[in-house]
Scaffold this motif. Structure first.
Motif, mmCIF file in Angstrom:
data_model
loop_
_atom_site.group_PDB
_atom_site.id
_atom_site.type_symbol
_atom_site.label_atom_id
_atom_site.label_comp_id
_atom_site.label_asym_id
_atom_site.label_seq_id
_atom_site.Cartn_x
_atom_site.Cartn_y
_atom_site.Cartn_z
ATOM 1 N N ILE A 126 -51.998 -6.108 -27.089
ATOM 2 C CA ILE A 126 -52.781 -7.308 -26.800
ATOM 3 C C ILE A 126 -53.298 -7.889 -28.123
ATOM 4 N N LYS A 127 -53.718 -6.994 -29.020
ATOM 5 C CA LYS A 127 -54.162 -7.428 -30.355
ATOM 6 C C LYS A 127 -53.040 -8.125 -31.108
ATOM 7 N N ASN A 128 -51.794 -7.733 -30.827
ATOM 8 C CA ASN A 128 -50.639 -8.362 -31.478
ATOM 9 C C ASN A 128 -50.169 -9.606 -30.731
ATOM 10 N N GLY A 129 -50.929 -9.996 -29.690
ATOM 11 C CA GLY A 129 -50.610 -11.224 -28.966
ATOM 12 C C GLY A 129 -49.796 -11.031 -27.700
ATOM 13 N N GLU A 130 -49.608 -9.786 -27.275
ATOM 14 C CA GLU A 130 -48.814 -9.515 -26.064
ATOM 15 C C GLU A 130 -49.681 -9.656 -24.812
ATOM 16 N N LEU A 131 -49.036 -9.855 -23.669
ATOM 17 C CA LEU A 131 -49.742 -9.927 -22.390
ATOM 18 C C LEU A 131 -50.298 -8.555 -22.034
ATOM 19 N N LYS A 132 -51.314 -8.587 -21.178
ATOM 20 C CA LYS A 132 -51.901 -7.333 -20.729
ATOM 21 C C LYS A 132 -50.901 -6.562 -19.860
ATOM 22 N N ASP A 133 -50.826 -5.256 -20.064
ATOM 23 C CA ASP A 133 -49.937 -4.419 -19.259
ATOM 24 C C ASP A 133 -50.673 -3.120 -18.943
ATOM 25 N N GLU A 134 -50.616 -2.712 -17.680
ATOM 26 C CA GLU A 134 -51.321 -1.474 -17.297
ATOM 27 C C GLU A 134 -50.585 -0.246 -17.811
ATOM 28 N N MET A 135 -51.378 0.773 -18.152
ATOM 29 C CA MET A 135 -50.814 2.037 -18.606
ATOM 30 C C MET A 135 -50.839 3.050 -17.458
ATOM 31 N N LEU A 136 -50.043 4.103 -17.595
ATOM 32 C CA LEU A 136 -49.969 5.146 -16.570
ATOM 33 C C LEU A 136 -51.325 5.780 -16.320
ATOM 34 N N LYS A 137 -51.589 6.096 -15.074
ATOM 35 C CA LYS A 137 -52.824 6.798 -14.697
ATOM 36 C C LYS A 137 -52.538 8.302 -14.655
ATOM 37 N N GLN A 138 -53.619 9.069 -14.671
ATOM 38 C CA GLN A 138 -53.463 10.523 -14.730
ATOM 39 C C GLN A 138 -52.655 11.077 -13.547
ATOM 40 N N ASP A 139 -52.989 10.614 -12.308
ATOM 41 C CA ASP A 139 -52.277 11.164 -11.143
ATOM 42 C C ASP A 139 -50.800 10.768 -11.158
ATOM 43 N N GLU A 140 -50.515 9.603 -11.741
ATOM 44 C CA GLU A 140 -49.114 9.174 -11.841
ATOM 45 C C GLU A 140 -48.353 10.035 -12.848
ATOM 46 N N LEU A 141 -49.013 10.349 -13.946
ATOM 47 C CA LEU A 141 -48.398 11.242 -14.941
ATOM 48 C C LEU A 141 -48.112 12.608 -14.315
ATOM 49 N N LEU A 142 -49.075 13.104 -13.543
ATOM 50 C CA LEU A 142 -48.904 14.424 -12.908
ATOM 51 C C LEU A 142 -47.736 14.404 -11.919
ATOM 52 N N GLU A 143 -47.623 13.306 -11.175
ATOM 53 C CA GLU A 143 -46.521 13.190 -10.215
ATOM 54 C C GLU A 143 -45.167 13.147 -10.940
ATOM 55 N N MET A 144 -45.152 12.466 -12.070
ATOM 56 C CA MET A 144 -43.902 12.380 -12.830
ATOM 57 C C MET A 144 -43.520 13.737 -13.421
ATOM 58 N N ILE A 145 -44.520 14.492 -13.864
ATOM 59 C CA ILE A 145 -44.254 15.836 -14.398
ATOM 60 C C ILE A 145 -43.611 16.697 -13.307
ATOM 61 N N LYS A 146 -44.163 16.576 -12.099
ATOM 62 C CA LYS A 146 -43.592 17.339 -10.969
ATOM 63 C C LYS A 146 -42.149 16.947 -10.707
ATOM 64 N N ALA A 147 -41.828 15.697 -10.990
ATOM 65 C CA ALA A 147 -40.453 15.209 -10.762
ATOM 66 C C ALA A 147 -39.519 15.582 -11.918
ATOM 67 N N GLY A 148 -40.022 16.380 -12.877
ATOM 68 C CA GLY A 148 -39.145 16.866 -13.952
ATOM 69 C C GLY A 148 -39.211 16.047 -15.230
ATOM 70 N N ILE A 149 -40.164 15.120 -15.296
ATOM 71 C CA ILE A 149 -40.272 14.286 -16.492
ATOM 72 C C ILE A 149 -41.169 14.965 -17.520
ATOM 73 N N GLU A 150 -40.711 14.961 -18.767
ATOM 74 C CA GLU A 150 -41.500 15.561 -19.852
ATOM 75 C C GLU A 150 -42.440 14.508 -20.436
ATOM 76 N N ILE A 151 -43.636 14.934 -20.802
ATOM 77 C CA ILE A 151 -44.580 14.028 -21.459
ATOM 78 C C ILE A 151 -44.684 14.427 -22.928
ATOM 79 N N GLY A 152 -44.614 13.424 -23.801
ATOM 80 C CA GLY A 152 -44.815 13.638 -25.229
ATOM 81 C C GLY A 152 -45.999 12.814 -25.687
ATOM 82 N N ALA A 153 -46.411 13.005 -26.953
ATOM 83 C CA ALA A 153 -47.579 12.284 -27.470
ATOM 84 C C ALA A 153 -47.156 11.112 -28.353
ATOM 85 N N HIS A 154 -47.998 10.076 -28.361
ATOM 86 C CA HIS A 154 -47.695 8.835 -29.103
ATOM 87 C C HIS A 154 -48.985 8.352 -29.783
ATOM 88 N N THR A 155 -49.740 9.310 -30.310
ATOM 89 C CA THR A 155 -51.071 9.118 -30.929
ATOM 90 C C THR A 155 -52.143 8.796 -29.881
#
Ligand SMILES: [Zn+2]
Length: 284
Positions: free
Chosen positions: A154-183
């Protein structure tokens, strides 16, 4: 059984869906239709989809210890300083017999889907396509923006976009998706004091591990911005590896803290997609 003679492709995505008309960075979007078509194409070509931790495990099994066979259990210890300890899979599905399958079918090719940032569209639009095609992916999440919005963009002029919520991340992990860090906040890591860079890197790992109760093994440099000292901080923080945005492929001599990828964008039509895959396979 030289898997990495056959090279390993890492695809880079950001958001799934049609881009809004006034998006500043439409390249960050890939439509559902294209995403689905790209996965199906690779599946038809015989590619095996791995998370990055699975890829690292396969690499280690190949180069860092005695070769596994289809009947052995997956974890093999080794003493080589360049090799990592056996990976703790993030999910029940993570330990799926990918290595055994790979050994059984030597002709298989390997690919990994990665998403940078942690846009909510990965859950709302991408997950169904991933599940339907029975593949997996690795999502690099900005740790302080779980359930928030893309403030750095948004600071770079992009439109607002929602980020993943905790329960959604947990559901994705259960589905076999790996989570990595991005600072923690998505800064340019080479442009901030080293002490701050270290906190952005090491704390993002800790925060995600605590909030999601999993191991975080891989890191993605925001904007693909890194140098030797930033790389060392990532290694020191305990990551197994890190991905960049430069084009390329993972092979035997790969630098695991600067793994190259193939960026897929809104205008990567089917012809361009096939050409990109062909080019990295044969010219990198
Ligand atoms: Zn990013």
């Amino acid at each position: 059984m030289n898997y990495f003679k056959r090279k390993f492709i890492i695809l880079l995505y950001h958001k799934i869906g049609d881009y809004p008309e006034n998006a500043k960075f439409p390249g960050l979007y890939v439509s559902e239709k294209n995403f689905d078509k790209q996965i199906k194409y690779l599946k038809n070509k015989g590619y095996v989809f791995l998370t990055l931790s699975e890829m690292k495990q396969l690499y280690d099994n190949e180069y860092c210890s005695e070769p596994i066979n289809a009947n052995s259990d997956l974890g093999t210890q080794n003493d080589n300083e360049y090799c990592s300890k056996p990976i703790n899979a993030n999910s029940d599905l993570g330990a799926q017999n990918f290595a055994a399958d790979a050994v059984k079918n030597e002709k298989k090719k390997f690919v990994s889907i990665t998403f940078d940032d942690g846009s909510r569209s990965i859950y709302t639009k991408g997950l169904e396509i991933i599940k339907k095609n029975n593949v997996n992916a690795t999502v690099f999440m900005v740790s302080d923006l779980i359930g928030g919005v893309n403030v750095w963009d948004i600071k770079n002029g992009e439109l607002k976009d929602e980020m993943l919520k905790q329960d959604e991340l947990l559901e994705m992990i259960k589905a076999g998706i790996e989570i990595g860090a991005h600072t923690r906040t998505h800064p340019h890591l080479t442009m901030i004091p080293e002490e701050n860079a270290n906190k952005e890197i090491a704390d993002s790992k800790k925060i995600l591990e605590e909030q999601l109760n999993i191991n975080i093994n891989f890191f993605a440099y925001p904007y693909g911005d890194y140098n030797e000292s930033v790389k060392k901080l990532v290694e020191k923080a305990g990551f197994e590896g890190a991905v960049i945005t430069k084009t390329g492929i993972v092979k035997r001599d790969a630098d695991f803290f600067a793994l190259r990828r193939v960026a897929i964008r809104h205008n990567t039509d089917f012809f361009k997609f096939k050409r990109k895959i062909f080019k990295v396979k044969y010219f990198y």
